[in-house]
Design a protein around this motif. Sequence first.
Motif, PDB file in Angstrom:
ATOM      1  N   LEU A 282      -2.155  14.452  12.429  1.00  0.00           N
ATOM      2  CA  LEU A 282      -3.180  14.522  11.376  1.00  0.00           C
ATOM      3  C   LEU A 282      -4.248  13.456  11.648  1.00  0.00           C
ATOM      4  N   THR A 283      -5.514  13.852  11.557  1.00  0.00           N
ATOM      5  CA  THR A 283      -6.586  12.893  11.794  1.00  0.00           C
ATOM      6  C   THR A 283      -7.331  12.605  10.491  1.00  0.00           C
ATOM      7  N   ILE A 284      -8.199  11.635  10.550  1.00  0.00           N
ATOM      8  CA  ILE A 284      -8.984  11.292   9.357  1.00  0.00           C
ATOM      9  C   ILE A 284      -9.901  12.452   8.979  1.00  0.00           C
ATOM     10  N   THR A 285     -10.421  13.163   9.999  1.00  0.00           N
ATOM     11  CA  THR A 285     -11.240  14.346   9.735  1.00  0.00           C
ATOM     12  C   THR A 285     -10.452  15.366   8.912  1.00  0.00           C
ATOM     13  N   ASP A 286      -9.169  15.554   9.267  1.00  0.00           N
ATOM     14  CA  ASP A 286      -8.323  16.469   8.507  1.00  0.00           C
ATOM     15  C   ASP A 286      -8.222  16.030   7.055  1.00  0.00           C
ATOM     16  N   LEU A 287      -7.984  14.735   6.873  1.00  0.00           N
ATOM     17  CA  LEU A 287      -7.841  14.208   5.519  1.00  0.00           C
ATOM     18  C   LEU A 287      -9.086  14.499   4.692  1.00  0.00           C
ATOM     19  N   GLU A 288     -10.236  14.257   5.301  1.00  0.00           N
ATOM     20  CA  GLU A 288     -11.489  14.499   4.582  1.00  0.00           C
ATOM     21  C   GLU A 288     -11.663  15.973   4.251  1.00  0.00           C
ATOM     22  N   ALA A 289     -11.302  16.825   5.212  1.00  0.00           N
ATOM     23  CA  ALA A 289     -11.464  18.267   4.985  1.00  0.00           C
ATOM     24  C   ALA A 289     -10.489  18.765   3.922  1.00  0.00           C
ATOM     25  N   ALA A 290      -9.295  18.177   3.880  1.00  0.00           N
ATOM     26  CA  ALA A 290      -8.279  18.633   2.933  1.00  0.00           C
ATOM     27  C   ALA A 290      -8.542  18.137   1.521  1.00  0.00           C
ATOM     28  N   ASP A 291      -9.371  17.102   1.407  1.00  0.00           N
ATOM     29  CA  ASP A 291      -9.589  16.459   0.107  1.00  0.00           C
ATOM     30  C   ASP A 291     -10.519  17.300  -0.764  1.00  0.00           C
ATOM     31  N   LEU A 292      -9.910  18.249  -1.464  1.00  0.00           N
ATOM     32  CA  LEU A 292     -10.654  19.261  -2.206  1.00  0.00           C
ATOM     33  C   LEU A 292     -11.499  18.671  -3.325  1.00  0.00           C
ATOM     34  N   ASP A 293     -10.913  17.735  -4.109  1.00  0.00           N
ATOM     35  CA  ASP A 293     -11.649  17.182  -5.256  1.00  0.00           C
ATOM     36  C   ASP A 293     -12.358  15.878  -4.911  1.00  0.00           C
ATOM     37  N   GLN A 294     -12.399  15.574  -3.616  1.00  0.00           N
ATOM     38  CA  GLN A 294     -13.170  14.436  -3.112  1.00  0.00           C
ATOM     39  C   GLN A 294     -12.883  13.120  -3.836  1.00  0.00           C
ATOM     40  N   ASP A 295     -11.579  12.834  -4.080  1.00  0.00           N
ATOM     41  CA  ASP A 295     -11.240  11.553  -4.699  1.00  0.00           C
ATOM     42  C   ASP A 295     -10.669  10.585  -3.659  1.00  0.00           C
ATOM     43  N   SER A 296     -10.895  10.897  -2.367  1.00  0.00           N
ATOM     44  CA  SER A 296     -10.460  10.057  -1.243  1.00  0.00           C
ATOM     45  C   SER A 296      -8.941   9.999  -1.062  1.00  0.00           C
ATOM     46  N   THR A 297      -8.194  10.762  -1.865  1.00  0.00           N
ATOM     47  CA  THR A 297      -6.761  10.893  -1.596  1.00  0.00           C
ATOM     48  C   THR A 297      -6.436  12.381  -1.516  1.00  0.00           C
ATOM     49  N   VAL A 298      -5.409  12.700  -0.733  1.00  0.00           N
ATOM     50  CA  VAL A 298      -5.001  14.095  -0.584  1.00  0.00           C
ATOM     51  C   VAL A 298      -3.670  14.279  -1.302  1.00  0.00           C
ATOM     52  N   SER A 299      -3.692  15.076  -2.364  1.00  0.00           N
ATOM     53  CA  SER A 299      -2.446  15.314  -3.100  1.00  0.00           C
ATOM     54  C   SER A 299      -1.612  16.344  -2.352  1.00  0.00           C
ATOM     55  N   ALA A 300      -0.363  16.503  -2.785  1.00  0.00           N
ATOM     56  CA  ALA A 300       0.544  17.450  -2.129  1.00  0.00           C
ATOM     57  C   ALA A 300      -0.044  18.852  -2.130  1.00  0.00           C
ATOM     58  N   SER A 301      -0.590  19.270  -3.283  1.00  0.00           N
ATOM     59  CA  SER A 301      -1.103  20.642  -3.371  1.00  0.00           C
ATOM     60  C   SER A 301      -2.333  20.830  -2.489  1.00  0.00           C
ATOM     61  N   GLU A 302      -3.172  19.802  -2.388  1.00  0.00           N
ATOM     62  CA  GLU A 302      -4.326  19.895  -1.487  1.00  0.00           C
ATOM     63  C   GLU A 302      -3.871  20.029  -0.038  1.00  0.00           C
ATOM     64  N   PHE A 303      -2.863  19.231   0.308  1.00  0.00           N
ATOM     65  CA  PHE A 303      -2.328  19.263   1.667  1.00  0.00           C
ATOM     66  C   PHE A 303      -1.752  20.639   1.990  1.00  0.00           C
ATOM     67  N   ILE A 304      -0.988  21.197   1.046  1.00  0.00           N
ATOM     68  CA  ILE A 304      -0.372  22.513   1.250  1.00  0.00           C
ATOM     69  C   ILE A 304      -1.448  23.580   1.435  1.00  0.00           C
ATOM     70  N   LEU A 305      -2.466  23.567   0.584  1.00  0.00           N
ATOM     71  CA  LEU A 305      -3.561  24.539   0.706  1.00  0.00           C
ATOM     72  C   LEU A 305      -4.227  24.440   2.073  1.00  0.00           C
ATOM     73  N   TYR A 306      -4.484  23.201   2.494  1.00  0.00           N
ATOM     74  CA  TYR A 306      -5.159  22.974   3.772  1.00  0.00           C
ATOM     75  C   TYR A 306      -4.342  23.529   4.932  1.00  0.00           C
ATOM     76  N   LYS A 307      -3.040  23.226   4.905  1.00  0.00           N
ATOM     77  CA  LYS A 307      -2.180  23.657   6.013  1.00  0.00           C
ATOM     78  C   LYS A 307      -1.972  25.175   6.006  1.00  0.00           C
ATOM     79  N   LEU A 308      -1.855  25.760   4.822  1.00  0.00           N
ATOM     80  CA  LEU A 308      -1.684  27.216   4.745  1.00  0.00           C
ATOM     81  C   LEU A 308      -2.937  27.932   5.237  1.00  0.00           C
ATOM     82  N   LYS A 309      -4.093  27.320   4.984  1.00  0.00           N
ATOM     83  CA  LYS A 309      -5.328  27.888   5.507  1.00  0.00           C
ATOM     84  C   LYS A 309      -5.330  27.808   7.025  1.00  0.00           C
ATOM     85  N   GLU A 310      -4.876  26.672   7.532  1.00  0.00           N
ATOM     86  CA  GLU A 310      -4.838  26.491   8.986  1.00  0.00           C
ATOM     87  C   GLU A 310      -3.892  27.501   9.639  1.00  0.00           C
ATOM     88  N   MET A 311      -2.808  27.830   8.931  1.00  0.00           N
ATOM     89  CA  MET A 311      -1.854  28.810   9.461  1.00  0.00           C
ATOM     90  C   MET A 311      -2.385  30.237   9.354  1.00  0.00           C
TER      91      MET A 311
END
Lengths: 352, 352
Positions: A282-311
Amino acid sequence: MEDGCSEDPLLPRSLDSLHNEKNTMKRRRPSSSNHALPKDILLHEQNDYGILDQHPESLSQNKLNYKQVVIFLVAYISMGVLCFSVVRNQITGKKTNEILDAIYFCVVTMTTVGYGDLVPNSNLSKLLACILVFAGMTLVGLVLSKAADSILEKQEILLVKATHLQEKLGKSEILKQVEAYKTEYKFVVALSLLLLLIILGTIFLYEVEDLSLFDALYCVCATITTLGYGDKSFSTRAGRLFASFWILISTLCLAQVFYCLAELYTERRRRSLVKWVLTRKLTITDLEAADLDQDSTVSASEFILYKLKEMGKISEEDIAPVMQQFKNLDIDQSGTLTKSDLLLTTSSDIQS
Amino acid sequence: MEDGCSEDPLLPRSLDSLHNEKNTMKRRRPSSSNHALPKDILLHEQNDYGILDQHPESLSQNKLNYKQVVIFLVAYISMGVLCFSVVRNQITGKKTNEILDAIYFCVVTMTTVGYGDLVPNSNLSKLLACILVFAGMTLVGLVLSKAADSILEKQEILLVKATHLQEKLGKSEILKQVEAYKTEYKFVVALSLLLLLIILGTIFLYEVEDLSLFDALYCVCATITTLGYGDKSFSTRAGRLFASFWILISTLCLAQVFYCLAELYTERRRRSLVKWVLTRKLTITDLEAADLDQDSTVSASEFILYKLKEMGKISEEDIAPVMQQFKNLDIDQSGTLTKSDLLLTTSSDIQS
């Protein structure tokens, strides 16, 4: 011809519903911890709504069972047999028993085997044959593929039980095992059934139709693939009775084997992609892209959405309308849904 | 026989990649607002990683194009023709040109039409026919269904252009239109092509093979459904040349029509479910169930996950491994992923 996606969202699988029972029970247990992500919260069933709130179609679709399929099939063949009994003098070829021939002709036509040992020779009978083959293809393709799927699923459970006999697995463990290697088990079951049918057909043709063993196997191959040159076919009474059932089952079975093979191939590639998505760094770019509500942290649900999209499991097209609904529901525009949003919705409903 | 899921996650569709280009551009634009959910953040492409970081298979799979399909097909038919040229004396039936007959026999066999106007009459030729039909079914099923899919997709764009000619749509608008009614367009295109092929075949049989118009249509029906009784077939040189191409294309086309029909049916039901999920009233129970991190508020991503689960788009099996990876990555156990987690991962990598 096969109904493409076996993962039909509207046909809740029996395995799922068993999962669901378990999970509903789990959720009712008062939760002991009140922070980060207890495991059982993740285990909601796919259709997480009460029985009164059920989608109308999902209930009715659930009921397409063997019984209906058998009724369809019997109705279809009966109609075919009736038609061909009426025009029986307009069919040329070696005849045996009147009704038996009509059934045999129906099956040979609807499965597209088309030996040509019985051939329509008037305009009316030709027209009937054309209607029969199109209707048969639709029936075989649309209805029976579903039935075959659920029959195979039941067989899978038996297979897992048999292969793990000494380990004495519980029911839930068997279901878990079946679920994880669903495609593989389905393929093995379909292939075993096909081999059995090939052996059965060969022996029958050898014993009853007096073909050599080689010719019997050749005729079996030409039949199950629906090639049906017609140089070897079923010409006796017993043969045609046997053929009426055997052809129907074995052609479907071979189609299912090919279907499973394709599914297996797709599934393997999907698994390889999933594995790759889950293990890559996981890179910082990934973190930024996964951060849906732009609060600089990636919650579990944001992470899951991001990865499911990638899949490739979900796409923008799936998300966009849900996002729109979220915005509509978020009346106080806080960026989150709370009970107060619900209360606001209800009160505005009452006002309007 | 058809490769079930057309939504193959590993074959990025051309339409998607066009979307992606657009979105990548959007994301590079500095974001003006820094709170709740700007729309363009949702529009990440399915495979959101750089070109160097690409999954190895997704690259190679992308390249299965017409060229490969044509090479496959030509290689397969050449091999078949070669084999049957060698055993040509072991095939009975009306013969025309040696090579033409071999090609015609190959196509009639691999598409499982099996008229029976040319029939193998030795063990060797029978064995060859059996191998040919199984190999042909695999080839037709696995490879050509993909090719047909992408050919149809290109035709769709032309269709949309034609039906919206006066409106002068831009390219992205056409793509959007195609994407929204993908299944419908594919069905219409396949059906139109099929009708064209039926008319072409009927006229040819009427003109060249001297059948009556009715018999010509009957022979066309018996052929495209792969029934192939063999009472009417192609017996002239010109006929067999025409048949070699026409049978191959028209049988595939009919299969594709049936496949599209099944897809259409599934898609309609899926849309109805999606609509239902999106319009049904949200209750407090729903809010509690959707609240993944149990902070008494439901964020956008939690809401999306919950609704997609309800639509049956994703399931626990998809989520569980991603959740596991999230826990592994969340080294400081804060329940969220931040840059500090990434730094901790990197430093532990260096230490080990």
